[in-house]
Scaffold this motif. Structure first.
Motif, PDB file in Angstrom:
ATOM      1  N   GLN A   1     -67.545  -3.413  43.528  1.00 12.97           N
ATOM      2  CA  GLN A   1     -67.853  -4.846  43.388  1.00 12.97           C
ATOM      3  C   GLN A   1     -66.652  -5.591  42.821  1.00 12.97           C
ATOM      4  N   MET A   2     -66.431  -6.787  43.340  1.00 12.76           N
ATOM      5  CA  MET A   2     -65.324  -7.627  42.892  1.00 12.76           C
ATOM      6  C   MET A   2     -65.849  -8.668  41.902  1.00 12.76           C
TER       7      MET A   2
ATOM      8  N   GLN B   1     -64.140   6.259  58.650  1.00  8.29           N
ATOM      9  CA  GLN B   1     -64.592   5.305  59.658  1.00  8.29           C
ATOM     10  C   GLN B   1     -66.010   4.802  59.402  1.00  8.29           C
ATOM     11  N   SER B   2     -66.817   5.617  58.713  1.00  9.97           N
ATOM     12  CA  SER B   2     -68.247   5.298  58.595  1.00  9.97           C
ATOM     13  C   SER B   2     -68.613   4.511  57.348  1.00  9.97           C
ATOM     14  N   ASP B   3     -67.725   4.485  56.338  1.00  9.59           N
ATOM     15  CA  ASP B   3     -68.082   3.851  55.066  1.00  9.59           C
ATOM     16  C   ASP B   3     -67.067   2.762  54.707  1.00  9.59           C
ATOM     17  N   PRO B   4     -67.527   1.529  54.466  1.00 13.75           N
ATOM     18  CA  PRO B   4     -66.596   0.437  54.137  1.00 13.75           C
ATOM     19  C   PRO B   4     -65.894   0.629  52.801  1.00 13.75           C
ATOM     20  N   ARG B   5     -66.405   1.542  51.953  1.00 15.08           N
ATOM     21  CA  ARG B   5     -65.774   1.787  50.655  1.00 15.08           C
ATOM     22  C   ARG B   5     -64.837   2.998  50.686  1.00 15.08           C
ATOM     23  N   ALA B   6     -64.540   3.479  51.886  1.00  9.14           N
ATOM     24  CA  ALA B   6     -63.740   4.691  52.020  1.00  9.14           C
ATOM     25  C   ALA B   6     -62.327   4.527  51.462  1.00  9.14           C
ATOM     26  N   ASP B   7     -61.755   3.338  51.595  1.00 14.48           N
ATOM     27  CA  ASP B   7     -60.400   3.132  51.070  1.00 14.48           C
ATOM     28  C   ASP B   7     -60.365   3.327  49.555  1.00 14.48           C
ATOM     29  N   LEU B   8     -61.420   2.892  48.879  1.00 16.52           N
ATOM     30  CA  LEU B   8     -61.499   3.089  47.435  1.00 16.52           C
ATOM     31  C   LEU B   8     -61.654   4.578  47.115  1.00 16.52           C
ATOM     32  N   ALA B   9     -62.455   5.268  47.896  1.00 16.45           N
ATOM     33  CA  ALA B   9     -62.613   6.711  47.697  1.00 16.45           C
ATOM     34  C   ALA B   9     -61.283   7.427  47.905  1.00 16.45           C
TER      35      ALA B   9
ATOM     36  N   PHE C   1     -60.580   3.349  36.005  1.00 14.61           N
ATOM     37  CA  PHE C   1     -61.114   2.424  37.003  1.00 14.61           C
ATOM     38  C   PHE C   1     -61.435   1.102  36.321  1.00 14.61           C
ATOM     39  N   VAL C   2     -61.815   0.127  37.118  1.00 15.29           N
ATOM     40  CA  VAL C   2     -62.287  -1.152  36.579  1.00 15.29           C
ATOM     41  C   VAL C   2     -63.642  -1.452  37.191  1.00 15.29           C
ATOM     42  N   ALA C   3     -64.507  -2.078  36.405  1.00  7.40           N
ATOM     43  CA  ALA C   3     -65.859  -2.421  36.858  1.00  7.40           C
ATOM     44  C   ALA C   3     -66.205  -3.830  36.411  1.00  7.40           C
ATOM     45  N   CYS C   4     -67.251  -4.363  36.999  1.00  7.89           N
ATOM     46  CA  CYS C   4     -67.631  -5.740  36.709  1.00  7.89           C
ATOM     47  C   CYS C   4     -68.535  -5.880  35.486  1.00  7.89           C
ATOM     48  N   THR C   5     -69.108  -4.781  35.018  1.00 10.13           N
ATOM     49  CA  THR C   5     -69.987  -4.865  33.850  1.00 10.13           C
ATOM     50  C   THR C   5     -69.568  -3.856  32.793  1.00 10.13           C
ATOM     51  N   GLU C   6     -69.853  -4.191  31.556  1.00 10.64           N
ATOM     52  CA  GLU C   6     -69.531  -3.289  30.454  1.00 10.64           C
ATOM     53  C   GLU C   6     -70.350  -2.009  30.547  1.00 10.64           C
TER      54      GLU C   6
ATOM     55  N   ARG D   1     -68.585   1.803  30.627  1.00 10.92           N
ATOM     56  CA  ARG D   1     -68.797   2.778  29.562  1.00 10.92           C
ATOM     57  C   ARG D   1     -69.390   4.107  30.055  1.00 10.92           C
ATOM     58  N   LYS D   2     -69.779   4.171  31.318  1.00 10.59           N
ATOM     59  CA  LYS D   2     -70.406   5.378  31.838  1.00 10.59           C
ATOM     60  C   LYS D   2     -69.399   6.516  31.971  1.00 10.59           C
ATOM     61  N   ARG D   3     -69.895   7.759  31.870  1.00 10.07           N
ATOM     62  CA  ARG D   3     -69.046   8.943  32.011  1.00 10.07           C
ATOM     63  C   ARG D   3     -68.950   9.400  33.465  1.00 10.07           C
ATOM     64  N   GLN D   4     -69.876   8.910  34.294  1.00  2.00           N
ATOM     65  CA  GLN D   4     -69.856   9.222  35.715  1.00  2.00           C
ATOM     66  C   GLN D   4     -70.279   7.973  36.481  1.00  2.00           C
ATOM     67  N   VAL D   5     -69.427   7.514  37.371  1.00  2.00           N
ATOM     68  CA  VAL D   5     -69.729   6.295  38.126  1.00  2.00           C
ATOM     69  C   VAL D   5     -69.574   6.573  39.614  1.00  2.00           C
ATOM     70  N   THR D   6     -70.266   5.799  40.413  1.00  2.00           N
ATOM     71  CA  THR D   6     -70.165   5.941  41.856  1.00  2.00           C
ATOM     72  C   THR D   6     -69.143   4.957  42.404  1.00  2.00           C
ATOM     73  N   VAL D   7     -68.633   5.272  43.565  1.00  2.00           N
ATOM     74  CA  VAL D   7     -67.705   4.369  44.233  1.00  2.00           C
ATOM     75  C   VAL D   7     -68.374   3.021  44.480  1.00  2.00           C
ATOM     76  N   GLU D   8     -69.666   3.045  44.782  1.00  2.00           N
ATOM     77  CA  GLU D   8     -70.401   1.796  45.026  1.00  2.00           C
ATOM     78  C   GLU D   8     -70.406   0.909  43.786  1.00  2.00           C
ATOM     79  N   GLU D   9     -70.522   1.514  42.601  1.00  2.00           N
ATOM     80  CA  GLU D   9     -70.580   0.738  41.361  1.00  2.00           C
ATOM     81  C   GLU D   9     -69.253   0.063  41.034  1.00  2.00           C
ATOM     82  N   ILE D  10     -68.152   0.660  41.436  1.00  2.00           N
ATOM     83  CA  ILE D  10     -66.860   0.070  41.107  1.00  2.00           C
ATOM     84  C   ILE D  10     -66.235  -0.683  42.283  1.00  2.00           C
TER      85      ILE D  10
END
Length: 247
Positions: free
Chosen positions: A182-183, A231-239, A162-167, A171-180
């Motif tokens: 962000q643009m 339908q209920s979550d705007p981040r569903a496409d990423l999931a 994945f790609v994230a906005c912060t180092e 570096r985390k071993r477990q990340v949430t869809v919400e954390e990744i």
């Protein structure tokens, strides 16, 4: 002649009755074995004790469920459970989820919900199979399965790129869809287990519950739950990119 017939009757009829009993017993055993193979089985009894002054319980011995596909699910001795993985909507009134037929399946689900050592799809399905193996009615098992499909969260079994906005996140071993989600202009690559915790609406549960009452089968409920979450979550496409929901 009468004495010969009488003698044959006393010999043949008991032998015939014994044969019928043997056949019925054998068929009964085969039916029981087939039923266990269909749903899986639990090994050992549930031994659990409440931790003093806390709404948590401790497992006093290993609890193992062997699924219908032969996969072994074990909550080890010392596991702490609190029912957090089981939606309140399907708890027995005035009881915790490990009371009655929900008990053993709920402990297994709680353990793997916390550890996330296997894909959420498999964990939720093992909960359903465990309910049937623990002699829950088909309706109650499907209703409980619908509950965890909608409210139980989703996660991958392996680490995904994945790609994230912060180092820090990268570096985390477990990340949430919400954390990744962000643009940013300079994304950083990472590899971790992906966790998604959507927040469905009450109306979504009502739709899913109506589908259960209408006799929908597990595969249909899986698709419907995915549709409602998309339908209920705007981040569903990423999931969806990480295989946490189907098309």
């Amino acid at each position: 002649m009468r004495s010969q017939f009488s003698l044959r009757r006393h010999i043949v009829f008991p032998a015939l009755a014994a044969s019928i009993f043997l056949i019925a017993t054998t068929l009964g055993k085969r039916s029981s074995i087939a039923q266990n193979q269909d749903f899986g089985r639990f090994e050992g009894e549930l031994a659990i004790v409440q931790i003093e002054n806390r709404s948590e319980w401790k497992l006093l011995r290993d609890l193992t469920f062997i699924g219908p596909n032969g996969v072994v699910w074990t909550a080890p001795r010392g596991t702490i459970v609190n029912g957090a993985s089981i939606p309140r909507a399907i708890w027995p009134i005035g009881a915790y989820p490990w009371d009655g037929v929900l008990g053993k399946p709920s402990v297994i689900h709680d353990h793997f919900w916390v550890t996330k050592s296997r894909h959420s799809k498999d964990v939720h399905r093992a909960f359903y199979d465990g309910l049937l193996a623990n002699k829950a009615s088909k309706f109650r098992a499907i209703l409980a399965y619908a509950g965890v499909l909608l409210f139980g969260g989703r996660w991958t079994a392996t680490r995904e790129a994945f790609v994230a906005c912060t180092e820090t996140v990268a570096r985390k071993r477990q990340v949430t869809v919400e954390e990744i989600a962000q643009m940013c202009a300079n994304p950083r690559p990472g590899k971790a287990q992906i966790v998604w915790t959507p927040k469905p609406h009450d109306r979504d549960w009502k739709k899913l519950k109506r589908a259960v009452e209408a006799g929908r089968q597990p595969k249909e409920l899986e698709r419907l739950a995915d549709q409602l979450l998309l339908q209920s979550d705007p981040r569903a496409d990423l999931a969806k990119e990480f295989g946490l929901v189907s098309e």
